[in-house]
Design an enzyme around this catalytic site. Structure first.
Site, short mmCIF file in Angstrom:
data_model
loop_
_atom_site.label_atom_id
_atom_site.label_comp_id
_atom_site.label_asym_id
_atom_site.label_seq_id
_atom_site.Cartn_x
_atom_site.Cartn_y
_atom_site.Cartn_z
N LYS A 32 45.42 51.80 37.85
CA LYS A 32 44.47 51.63 37.34
C LYS A 32 43.57 52.55 37.07
O LYS A 32 42.93 53.07 35.61
CB LYS A 32 43.36 50.05 37.20
CG LYS A 32 42.61 50.32 38.65
CD LYS A 32 42.05 49.42 38.46
CE LYS A 32 40.98 49.20 39.56
NZ LYS A 32 39.88 49.43 39.93
N THR A 33 42.71 53.21 38.77
CA THR A 33 41.81 54.58 38.16
C THR A 33 42.64 55.85 37.20
O THR A 33 41.94 56.71 36.48
CB THR A 33 41.45 54.79 39.11
OG1 THR A 33 41.01 53.59 39.97
CG2 THR A 33 40.31 55.78 39.19
N ASP A 218 35.52 48.63 33.86
CA ASP A 218 36.10 48.26 35.79
C ASP A 218 36.00 47.20 35.82
O ASP A 218 34.33 46.75 36.37
CB ASP A 218 36.44 49.92 36.46
CG ASP A 218 37.43 50.23 36.87
OD1 ASP A 218 38.74 49.29 36.74
OD2 ASP A 218 36.66 50.28 37.97
N GLU A 219 37.33 46.76 37.13
CA GLU A 219 36.72 45.36 37.38
C GLU A 219 35.91 44.45 36.82
O GLU A 219 34.81 43.62 37.49
CB GLU A 219 35.76 46.19 38.91
CG GLU A 219 36.08 47.02 39.75
CD GLU A 219 37.44 46.61 40.70
OE1 GLU A 219 38.27 45.25 39.77
OE2 GLU A 219 37.53 47.44 41.42
N GLN A 249 42.08 38.89 41.72
CA GLN A 249 40.90 40.03 42.91
C GLN A 249 39.77 39.24 42.42
O GLN A 249 38.25 40.01 43.14
CB GLN A 249 40.97 41.10 42.84
CG GLN A 249 42.41 41.65 42.88
CD GLN A 249 42.93 43.29 43.48
OE1 GLN A 249 42.02 43.95 44.26
NE2 GLN A 249 43.29 44.36 42.52
N ARG A 608 45.96 45.58 51.37
CA ARG A 608 45.45 46.04 51.18
C ARG A 608 46.48 47.48 52.47
O ARG A 608 46.12 48.14 52.38
CB ARG A 608 43.88 46.08 53.06
CG ARG A 608 42.92 45.65 51.89
CD ARG A 608 42.40 46.07 50.27
NE ARG A 608 43.08 45.26 49.56
CZ ARG A 608 42.77 45.83 48.00
NH1 ARG A 608 42.71 46.79 47.92
NH2 ARG A 608 43.88 44.75 47.13
#
Length: 675
Positions: A32-33, A218-219, A249, A608
Site C-alpha cells: 500500500k505504501t 493511510d490506515e 487490521q 507478520r
C-alpha cells in the site's frame, strides 16, 4: 513522469484513479505504501496538482517520514517541495497554530502529556469532589473518549444520565477551563479543536479547503469519530480523496478507532470507488491461507482474500508445552538451533505476545541461552524524567501561562522553594487570574510570603525572562545551553542518579534533545523556512524520538513485542506465544464480547510472518503467583487442519518429553562442535 510499471494492475488502477473519492482496501503486505507514494507523485507529475495543495496523513511519525522520503525520491529534487505528509495530530497542530485567534489560544500554547493532564484531573477531583485518586484514570480515559467523539463539556453535562456521568462531565468542564487558562491543549484537542473550528467557522473551513485540494489518508480503519469528521469536512463535496485501509487490521477500538468508518465512506461519498489489493508480497501461501481462514470467522462488509506467488511454504506449527517456563525454554533453544542450522540472524526472529507481562519469562530464557534481544514498546523518550524536566523548562520558556510546566521545574534542581510557598503562590495566581510565573513578579506576593521566599521566586522569574529574551532575540540553542549550565543540570543528575554511568546516559539524552532542536532549525534554514524555538518545541512534543533511535538500531537481536506493537512490521520467523483462552483472546474481550477485535489481532500476528510461523501454548501457566490449568485458544481451532502440525495435542509421556529434550541438546552440541 512517474513510473507506474512496477505496480501490479490493481495497484496501478488505484494510483491513477483521480475521477472521484477512492477507497483502497489493502490487505496485509500488499504494497500500500508504494501505491500512496506513487499516487502522490502521479498527482504532481501527471495531474498538475501543486505539492502544497496535497496532504497525506497517517498515524505514526515513522510512516510519515518514510512516505515523504519516498515521494521526494520519485519526484526528483525539489519536486515535492511544499507537500504535507504528517500525522493527524501534526496536521491538527498546524491548523490550530494558523487559526490561533479563532481557536481562542495565544501563541506558544503548550501540548500537555498524559501525566500532566492526569495531575490536573487529580487536582480538580480532589478540590471539587474530595476524590482520593481512585477514579482519576477512569475519568481521564472517559474525557479522552468524549473528545474523540466530539462531545464538548456542555454536551457531556447535558447527556449525563447518572451521578458518575455527571461527576465526570463536571470534571471535564473544569479541566477544559484550566487547559485554556494554561494556554494549553492535550493530545485529543489536536484533533477535536480543528474539527470543531471547521464545523463552527465556515470561513476557516473554506480557507483550509482551498489549501488542501487533494487528501490521502493511510490506515483509515484506525480513525476515530473526530478524525473521520475532520477528513469529511476538509474534502467537502469535492472528489480529491483517497483513503487506504484494511478492516481486518483494525485493532485499536480501545483507543477510539472505529473500523465502521470504512463503511460510512459509502454513505458520505456515494460515488466512492473501491479497489482491492489482495496480492501479498510478504508471506508464503500457507501462512496467508491460515490468515484468511481465521479472519473468515468475522463478519465482513468488504470481502477480500490474500494470495501470494511466493510458494506454499512450510506447515504452521502449534506447540503445546507443559508450562510457561518450558514454553519459553523451547522457543529460546529453537532460535539458537535454527540460527545455527540455517544461518539466520537473531533479528530474523520475533516473539509476539498479547500482554507485556508475558515477556519476563521469555527474557530469562533468552538470557540463559545468551541470546541478544530487544523489547519494543519500552519507555518513550519523552517519558524519561530528564527529558520531562528539560521539556518543562522549554514549555515555560515559550508559554509563560503553562502552570503544569512551572510546577514541574520550579524545584528541579532544588531551589529551596517549599510546598507551602508554592501552594500560596498558586492560590494567589488563581485569585488574580494570572499564571504562576507572572505572579512571581507581582508586588502583592509580599503580603503572603516571607521576604526570603519572595526573593527566591523573583530571582527565578527574572532569570527565566532573561533566558527567554535570548532564545527569541538571539541564538535559541545557545540560550538553551546557557540555561542548562546556569541550573547545573549535569550536577543535578550526578546527585539524583543511582550510578555515574546512569547520570552520563541521562545527560546524553538531554544533549540528544538539544541536538534535535538544532537539526530542526538547520533543516528549515536549508529550504528557506524560519523555525522559531516555539515551532521546534511544539513539533518535538509530538515526535516519537524513540522511534527514530530504534530506526538506527540495526543490531542482531531477537525482537520481543506485543501483537499490537507488531502491526506494520514483518519477520522471516515468527512465534506467537500464550495461545490460550483468557490470554488470546483476552479475558476482558471474552467478558465484553469483543472477540472480533481479538481475531483481527490474531490476523495481524499471523501476517507478520514471512517464512515460518509457530504458535505455542502452555498446559499450565503461572499468573499472580498461582499456577492454573489452561485451555488452548479457540483461534487454533479456526486454522486449516491440513496446513498445521500440532505437537502435543495428544499427551506425551515424561519419557518421550525427556527423549525430545535430549535430542534437542544433542543437536545443539553437534552444531556447536561443527563451528
Amino acid at each position: 513522469m512517474v513510473d507506474l510499471t512496477q505496480l501490479n494492475p490493481r495497484q496501478r488502477e488505484a494510483a491513477k484513479y483521480v475521477d472521484g473519492p477512492l477507497l483502497v482496501l489493502a490487505g496485509a503486505g500488499s504494497g500500500k505504501t508504494s501505491v500512496i507514494t506513487r499516487k502522490i507523485a502521479y498527482l504532481i507529475d501527471a495531474c498538475g496538482i501543486k505539492p502544497h495543495h496535497i496532504a497525506a496523513v497517517t498515524f505514526t511519525n515513522k510512516a510519515a517520514r518514510e512516505m515523504k522520503e519516498r515521494v521526494a525520491a520519485l519526484t526528483g529534487k525539489g519536486g515535492a517541495r511544499g507537500l504535507t505528509v504528517s500525522t493527524f495530530h501534526n496536521l491538527g497542530l498546524n491548523i490550530i497554530r494558523q487559526e490561533l485567534a479563532t481557536a481562542g489560544y495565544k501563541a506558544g500554547f503548550s501540548i500537555l502529556d498524559q501525566d500532566d493532564c492526569r495531575g490536573i484531573i487529580r487536582d480538580v477531583m480532589q478540590r471539587e469532589h474530595g476524590d482520593d485518586g481512585d477514579m482519576v484514570e477512569l475519568v481521564q480515559n472517559t474525557i479522552s473518549n468524549l473528545k474523540n467523539d466530539l462531545i464538548t463539556p456542555a454536551d457531556a453535562i447535558h447527556q449525563a444520565q447518572s451521578q458518575q456521568e455527571m461527576l465526570i462531565a463536571q470534571t471535564y468542564s473544569i479541566y477544559q477551563r484550566m487547559l485554556k487558562a494554561y494556554n494549553a491543549v492535550d493530545f485529543d484537542d489536536l484533533i477535536m479543536v480543528p474539527t470543531l473550528l471547521f464545523r463552527d467557522h465556515p470561513e476557516v473551513l473554506v480557507r483550509w479547503q482551498k489549501k488542501i485540494r487533494y487528501l490521502l489518508v493511510d490506515e483509515y480503519q484506525d480513525t476515530n469519530t473526530s478524525q473521520y469528521e475532520m477528513v469529511k469536512l476538509l474534502v467537502g463535496h469535492r472528489t480529491g480523496l483517497t483513503v487506504v485501509g484494511d478492516d481486518d487490521q483494525s485493532i485499536y477500538a480501545w483507543r477510539g478507532a472505529r473500523p465502521e468508518n470504512l463503511s460510512l465512506l459509502k454513505q458520505d461519498f456515494p460515488t466512492l470507488k473501491i479497489v482491492k489489493l489482495e496480492q501479498n508480497y510478504r508471506s508464503t501461501g500457507l501462512i496467508l491461507n491460515a490468515a484468511n481462514r481465521v479472519i473468515d470467522n468475522n463478519p465482513h462488509e468488504f470481502q477480500k482474500r490474500l494470495w501470494s506467488d511466493m510458494g506454499y511454504g512450510d506447515p504452521i506449527r502449534i506447540l503445546k508445552c507443559r508450562n510457561d517456563e518450558i514454553e519459553a525454554e523451547r522457543i529460546a533453544s529453537e532460535i539458537v538451533e535454527r540460527r545455527l542450522r540455517y544461518g539466520a540472524g537473531y533479528k530474523d526472529f520475533a516473539v509476539l505476545y498479547r500482554g507485556n507481562h508475558q515477556s519476563r519469562m521469555m527474557e530469562m530464557k533468552l538470557q540463559a541461552f545468551q541470546v541478544p534481544y530487544k523489547i519494543s514498546g519500552g519507555q518513550s523518550f519523552f517519558g524519561r524524567n530528564e527529558i520531562k524536566d528539560i521539556m518543562g523548562y522549554l514549555r515555560l520558556l515559550i508559554n509563560p501561562s503553562d502552570d503544569a510546566a512551572f510546577l514541574r521545574i520550579i524545584n528541579t534542581p532544588r531551589r529551596e522553594i517549599g510546598p507551602t510557598t508554592i501552594e500560596k503562590l498558586s492560590e494567589y495566581a488563581m485569585k488574580r487570574g494570572t499564571s504562576m510565573l507572572s505572579a512571581t513578579t507581582e508586588m502583592g506576593l509580599e503580603q503572603l510570603l516571607t521576604p526570603k521566599a519572595v526573593d527566591r521566586l523573583r530571582r527565578f522569574g527574572h532569570w527565566l525572562a532573561g533566558i527567554t529574551r535570548n532564545a527569541y532575540a538571539d541564538d535559541a540553542i545557545a540560550a538553551i545551553k546557557e540555561m542548562l549550565e546556569d541550573i547545573d543540570y549535569e550536577g543535578h543528575l550526578a546527585q539524583s542518579s543511582a550510578t555515574p554511568n546512569q547520570a552520563e546516559r541521562r545527560m546524553k539524552n538531554v544533549w540528544f534533545l538539544v541536538d534535535s532542536i538544532q537539526k530542526m532549525i538547520d533543516k528549515a534554514e536549508e529550504v528557506g523556512d524560519e523555525v522559531t524555538i516555539e515551532d521546534a518545541v511544539g513539533k518535538l512534543i509530538l515526535r516519537d524520538m524513540l522511534e527514530q533511535q530504534e530506526n538506527e538500531d540495526e543490531s542482531d537481536q531477537v525482537q520481543l513485542m506485543t501483537l499490537h506493537a507488531s502491526k506494520g512490521l514483518e519477520y522471516p520467523h515468527v512465534y506467537i506465544v500464550g495461545m490460550e483462552e483468557e490470554l488470546m483472546p483476552h479475558r476482558n474481550a471474552i467478558e465484553a464480547d469483543t472477540i472480533e477485535e481479538e481475531r483481527r489481532l490474531m490476523y495481524v500476528g499471523i501476517t507478520r510472518a514471512k517464512r515460518s510461523l509457530t504458535l505455542t501454548y502452555a498446559g499450565k501457566r503461572r499468573q499472580y503467583g498461582d499456577v492454573s490449568d489452561t485451555t488452548h485458544s479457540r483461534f487454533l481451532d479456526e486454522l486449516p487442519p491440513d496446513d498445521i502440525e500440532w505437537e502435543g495435542k495428544t499427551e506425551t509421556t515424561p519419557e518421550q518429553q525427556k527423549q525430545r529434550g535430549q535430542e534437542t541438546l544433542a543437536g545443539l552440541k553437534n552444531l556447536f562442535g561443527d563451528l
